[in-house]
Design a protein around this motif. Structure first.
Motif, PDB file in Angstrom:
ATOM      1  N   ILE A   1       1.144  -4.919   3.181  1.00  0.00           N
ATOM      2  CA  ILE A   1      -0.162  -5.190   3.794  1.00  0.00           C
ATOM      3  C   ILE A   1      -0.105  -6.573   4.427  1.00  0.00           C
ATOM      4  O   ILE A   1       0.182  -7.566   3.741  1.00  0.00           O
ATOM      5  CB  ILE A   1      -1.285  -5.178   2.730  1.00  0.00           C
TER       6      ILE A   1
ATOM      7  N   ALA B   1       0.854  -1.191   0.000  1.00  0.00           N
ATOM      8  CA  ALA B   1       0.000   0.000   0.000  1.00  0.00           C
ATOM      9  C   ALA B   1       0.887   1.237   0.000  1.00  0.00           C
ATOM     10  O   ALA B   1       1.888   1.295   0.709  1.00  0.00           O
ATOM     11  CB  ALA B   1      -0.893   0.018   1.235  1.00  0.00           C
TER      12      ALA B   1
ATOM     13  N   VAL C   1      -5.081   3.838   8.036  1.00  0.00           N
ATOM     14  CA  VAL C   1      -4.239   2.834   8.691  1.00  0.00           C
ATOM     15  C   VAL C   1      -3.281   3.487   9.683  1.00  0.00           C
ATOM     16  O   VAL C   1      -3.055   4.696   9.637  1.00  0.00           O
ATOM     17  CB  VAL C   1      -3.378   2.072   7.638  1.00  0.00           C
TER      18      VAL C   1
ATOM     19  N   LEU D   1      -5.655  -1.445  10.661  1.00  0.00           N
ATOM     20  CA  LEU D   1      -6.640  -0.770   9.828  1.00  0.00           C
ATOM     21  C   LEU D   1      -7.566  -0.002  10.772  1.00  0.00           C
ATOM     22  O   LEU D   1      -7.999  -0.529  11.782  1.00  0.00           O
ATOM     23  CB  LEU D   1      -7.432  -1.803   9.026  1.00  0.00           C
TER      24      LEU D   1
ATOM     25  N   ARG E   1      -9.001  -6.285   2.748  1.00  0.00           N
ATOM     26  CA  ARG E   1      -9.697  -5.095   3.252  1.00  0.00           C
ATOM     27  C   ARG E   1      -8.983  -3.789   2.941  1.00  0.00           C
ATOM     28  O   ARG E   1      -9.623  -2.771   2.685  1.00  0.00           O
ATOM     29  CB  ARG E   1      -9.919  -5.244   4.759  1.00  0.00           C
ATOM     30  N   VAL E   2      -7.672  -3.787   3.013  1.00  0.00           N
ATOM     31  CA  VAL E   2      -6.957  -2.529   2.783  1.00  0.00           C
ATOM     32  C   VAL E   2      -7.052  -2.143   1.312  1.00  0.00           C
ATOM     33  O   VAL E   2      -6.727  -2.929   0.431  1.00  0.00           O
ATOM     34  CB  VAL E   2      -5.483  -2.637   3.209  1.00  0.00           C
TER      35      VAL E   2
ATOM     36  N   SER F   1      -8.350   3.592   2.536  1.00  0.00           N
ATOM     37  CA  SER F   1      -8.322   3.019   3.891  1.00  0.00           C
ATOM     38  C   SER F   1      -7.513   3.922   4.817  1.00  0.00           C
ATOM     39  O   SER F   1      -6.534   4.534   4.401  1.00  0.00           O
ATOM     40  CB  SER F   1      -7.649   1.648   3.876  1.00  0.00           C
TER      41      SER F   1
ATOM     42  N   ILE G   1       2.033  -2.569   7.651  1.00  0.00           N
ATOM     43  CA  ILE G   1       0.953  -1.765   8.229  1.00  0.00           C
ATOM     44  C   ILE G   1       0.601  -2.358   9.583  1.00  0.00           C
ATOM     45  O   ILE G   1       0.506  -3.582   9.725  1.00  0.00           O
ATOM     46  CB  ILE G   1      -0.281  -1.784   7.304  1.00  0.00           C
TER      47      ILE G   1
ATOM     48  N   VAL H   1      -4.350   5.390   2.771  1.00  0.00           N
ATOM     49  CA  VAL H   1      -3.853   4.624   1.628  1.00  0.00           C
ATOM     50  C   VAL H   1      -4.294   5.316   0.340  1.00  0.00           C
ATOM     51  O   VAL H   1      -5.484   5.550   0.132  1.00  0.00           O
ATOM     52  CB  VAL H   1      -4.396   3.178   1.658  1.00  0.00           C
TER      53      VAL H   1
ATOM     54  N   LEU I   1      -5.051  -8.617   6.305  1.00  0.00           N
ATOM     55  CA  LEU I   1      -5.760  -7.398   5.881  1.00  0.00           C
ATOM     56  C   LEU I   1      -5.836  -7.251   4.362  1.00  0.00           C
ATOM     57  O   LEU I   1      -6.386  -6.284   3.848  1.00  0.00           O
ATOM     58  CB  LEU I   1      -5.057  -6.154   6.465  1.00  0.00           C
TER      59      LEU I   1
ATOM     60  N   ASP J   1     -13.292  -0.224   5.737  1.00  0.00           N
ATOM     61  CA  ASP J   1     -12.247  -0.559   4.776  1.00  0.00           C
ATOM     62  C   ASP J   1     -11.796   0.661   3.983  1.00  0.00           C
ATOM     63  O   ASP J   1     -10.623   0.961   3.902  1.00  0.00           O
ATOM     64  CB  ASP J   1     -12.757  -1.642   3.815  1.00  0.00           C
TER      65      ASP J   1
END
Ligand code: ADP
Ligand code: ZN
Length: 758
Positions: free
Chosen positions: A44, A28, A58, A89, A51-52, A56, A86, A71, A48, A93
């Motif tokens: 990432i 990311a 983070v 989160l 989802r990332v 997002s 990362i 992100v 995650l 998302d």
């Protein structure tokens, strides 16, 4: 401004939604909230990966700390070495919707500011501060008013408690406990007495029944045409141009907005309504809320006086789809609504849409860009469109809709000009209230009608004006008023740097009475009270309205006709509706008219027209009196004849001839520093580098001391840039600034499409 000019629709993806079956990305690229520079890559964690995504929020490790970041994109691989993972989160998302991410990237480019600064506008501080996220918030609420003896007992023994009590009484609504520091113990004691209640949630004081539902009015022919265009733009997303609704005051623009909003809702879409902060009055809000009384809980109003907690709740309500109409000032353009169908920008010419700190965006222009990204309809409305927007309408970038008559063909108010030069000659001294204005007020007092006296905000203005003949010293290159500088007895142009000696007498009539004129609202109030001791007078400006709630109180009293004469600044010029006001007096039209600013005339024209729109909104006819030393000024003359077309023609000729916007784009760089020579030297260096690097068509002015040459011990120098395209100028500045090493105490700010030249 002609954002649309720099906007290529090709660059906008047809489908801006996230692709759901995207491959799982391993890296990311993030923008740190506090970053100073470029984005960084992080890995990432496996858990995650699904989802990332773009948008997002983070937490990432940075040296020995963990910091918040957004992100901006996800990738299969990275060139960076020693990539860390990362840590966490935060929230949903994609807390920042992809469209808003793109909007921020565009703002950074267009307004020449770092991306993380642009992100600040898109993601409000209360959302960025993740720790506030799901904290429980306690409210304190008044349950009963204590009897006299109980009250005096509390007063004697518990001053903290009486403070809280007074606070609650003054505000007249529940208060968040966190807003009264250290109040917990005292609040608990009050709760024990049964005077207050402390609870997790604010008890709604805004129950559904409070707004009388209002219904769509049958439209007149002009309104019907305008509404049809708005509906069409909603129905054919991405296929129509931005609409510029030019309708005189009282032509029923708001009714068109309301029915346009209804259409968007019926099409299953959401909408944003921007109004200038000063028009975010209870009256305006009520008009919208009552029309949508059936879905009142889905209408979110973003006031500037919301508490942090309330702001947080509203944002999440909008983000989660709980609100479908958002009404607010400037920053509401970033409301995280999904499925936008319509954006309305009321009073699009208003300067308060421009943010005066980085990112220095104009919400109207961001609205046009966001509408293009979202492929939704956008309506810019005004009785006095900005030259920029009107220019876009004449070139075909915008579609112009005109509503030239008032509802029910009510007449436009009669505007009369009072020549203060004559008044002064007769009386031998400066009068705040001329004989003509005095007689007009007397007549209103006699028949129980109301008067508004308007005074332009005491802006920074130190133009030289002859009190005998109205002569104003002007720049030969730019045709704007020259500004007086006391330190070296010179008058300067702040656009091109031209300077000359200050004349001792008026060059035209030889009168020595050449000086700067103006007075504040307080002086006007004193004079009015003295002349009309029997009248009920109130003053409304930033000073007198500092207390919470006093604005509404004064307006309510005025509405109830308990005030005869209301004196005020810009605050009272906009969006108010008082049928019993039949006289508006402009105390001094020259304040604001003669400034070191090519928009001074435009602003005065707009202001006079708007203020005049406050008069005669009821059955009785309205009258406007304008006091001025320069009665022949085109801004005053065209406003007097309600002649926007004539004004536009004359003003655009002037702008074109001198290369001012909208015919050229205008960017202002301000160099600030503690040390005078170092600051000036930096400004000179910057000018030289820019000239070396500039493409053809971009003009760079001479650096010169700003009108506010010293602020808080800092010296300020201005440098102006003009050219056919704003993006080109921004990118030139970005390139040159990146290579410029600044002395430690010197900073440079950039204002693209600058509105204020201080
Ligand atoms: P604007 O926003 O253009 O200044 P408003 O929307 O405030 O104008 O309209 C002025 C007044 O006319 C308001 O009191 C409004 O309720 C009324 N009005 C608007 N449209 C109509 C209509 N079609 N029929 C009757 N009254 C209307
Ligand atoms: Zn000049």
């Amino acid at each position: 401004m002609s954002v649309a000019g720099s906007l290529s629709t090709k660059a906008i993806p047809a489908d801006a939604s996230i692709c759901l079956d995207r491959p799982m990305s391993k890296f990311a690229r993030v923008l740190l909230d506090q970053s100073t520079g470029r984005p960084l890559d992080y890995a990432i964690p496996e858990t995650l990966r699904l989802r990332v995504t773009e948008g997002s929020r983070v937490r990432v490790p940075l040296r020995s700390r963990v910091v918040l970041a957004t992100v901006v994109s996800v990738h299969e691989e990275t060139d960076a070495r020693g990539v860390r993972e990362i840590a966490e989160l935060v929230g949903d998302d994609a807390l920042v919707r992809p469209v808003l991410m793109r909007l921020a990237a565009w703002m950074a480019d267009y307004y020449c500011c770092p991306e993380e600064i642009a992100m600040r506008a898109v993601l409000p501080v209360v959302i960025r501060k993740a720790e506030l996220a799901h904290k429980e918030r306690l409210f304190i609420e008044l349950v009963r008013t204590p009897a006299e003896n109980e009250r005096s007992e509390i007063e004697r023994r518990a001053p903290r408690q009486i403070d809280i009590l007074r606070n609650l009484e003054a505000v007249g609504a529940p208060i968040e406990l966190a807003e009264i520091p250290g109040a917990r113990t005292a609040a608990k004691a009050l709760e024990k007495r049964g005077i207050v209640r402390i609870g997790l949630r604010r008890v709604a004081r805004d129950p559904e029944g409070e707004y009388m539902p209002s219904h769509d009015l049958p439209l007149n022919a002009e309104q019907a045409v305008a509404l049809a265009a708005v509906r069409d733009a909603i129905d054919r997303p991405g296929e129509t141009r931005p609409l510029l609704l030019h309708g005189v005051t009282g032509s029923g623009k708001t009714e068109v907005y309301l029915q346009g909003l209804r259409h968007a809702l019926e099409a299953g879409k959401s909408a944003i309504v921007l109004v200038p902060e000063i028009s975010l009055t209870p009256q305006t809000v009520e008009r919208f809320k009552s029309r949508f009384a059936d879905i009142q809980s889905q209408v979110a109003v973003l006031h500037s006086h919301l508490s942090e907690g309330e702001r947080h709740d509203e944002w999440h309500k909008i983000h989660s789809g709980g609100a479908r109409i958002v009404i607010g000032a400037r920053s509401a353009i970033f409301a995280p609504l999904e499925n936008l169908g319509l954006i309305i920008v009321d009073e699009e010419h208003e300067g308060s849409y421009k943010q005066d700190e980085a990112p220095r965006y104009n919400a109207r222009d961001v609205a046009v860009y966001r509408a293009a990204l979202e492929r939704c309809a956008v309506v810019l409305g005004s009785a006095t469109p900005s030259l920029e927007s009107y220019h876009n309408a004449t070139t075909g970038k915008y579609r112009l809709l005109e509503m030239p008559s008032r509802i029910d063909d009510r007449g436009m108010p009669l505007i009369r000009v009072v020549d203060l030069r004559l008044q002064n000659r007769q009386r031998g001294q400066q009068q705040v209230v001329s004989a003509m204005l005095r007689v007009a007020i007397e007549r209103r007092l006699a028949i129980g009608q109301q008067t508004i006296l308007f005074l332009n905000r005491r802006g920074y203005s130190s133009a030289l004006m002859c009190q005998a003949c109205g002569y104003v010293a002007q720049c030969p290159n730019c045709s704007v008023a020259l500004t007086y500088h006391r330190d070296d007895e010179r008058i300067r142009c702040h656009l091109c740097g031209h300077a000359e000696r200050t004349p001792r007498a008026c060059p035209t009539c030889k009168d020595p009475a050449i000086r700067h004129a103006g007075f504040g609202t307080q002086k006007v109030e004193e004079a009015v009270r003295k002349i009309f001791p029997q009248a009920r007078v109130a003053r409304m400006d930033a000073d007198s309205m500092a207390r919470k709630g006093s604005y509404r109180e004064t307006l309510d009293q005025f509405q109830a006709r308990k005030i005869d004469i209301l004196i005020g600044t810009q605050m009272i010029a906009k969006g108010l509706h008082f049928p019993n006001v039949t006289l508006v007096g402009i105390v001094n039209a020259d304040v604001g008219l003669h400034m070191a600013d090519f928009r001074a005339g435009e602003r005065t024209f707009q202001l006079l027209t708007q203020v005049a729109g406050r008069a005669g909104r009821g059955e009785a006819e309205g009258e406007v009196l304008v006091q001025t030393f320069t009665p022949a000024h085109p801004a005053i003359q065209h406003a007097r004849h309600h002649d926007f077309a004539g004004y536009w023609e004359q003003e655009s000729e002037f702008r074109r001839a001198f290369g001012h916007p909208p015919f050229q784009r205008f960017v202002l760089a301000t160099v600030r520093g503690e040390h005078a020579e170092r600051t000036e030297f930096t400004a000179q260096t910057l000018a030289r580098r820019l000239r070396e690097a500039a493409a053809e068509g971009i003009q760079i002015g001479e650096p010169s001391p700003a009108p506010l040459a010293r602020v808080k011990n800092e010296h300020r120098y201005h440098l102006t840039l003009r050219g056919p395209g704003a993006l080109k100028i921004s990118r030139l500045l970005r390139t040159v600034l990146a290579k410029l090493t600044l002395p430690r105490d010197v900073r440079i700010g950039v204002d693209v499409d600058a509105l204020h030249l201080l």
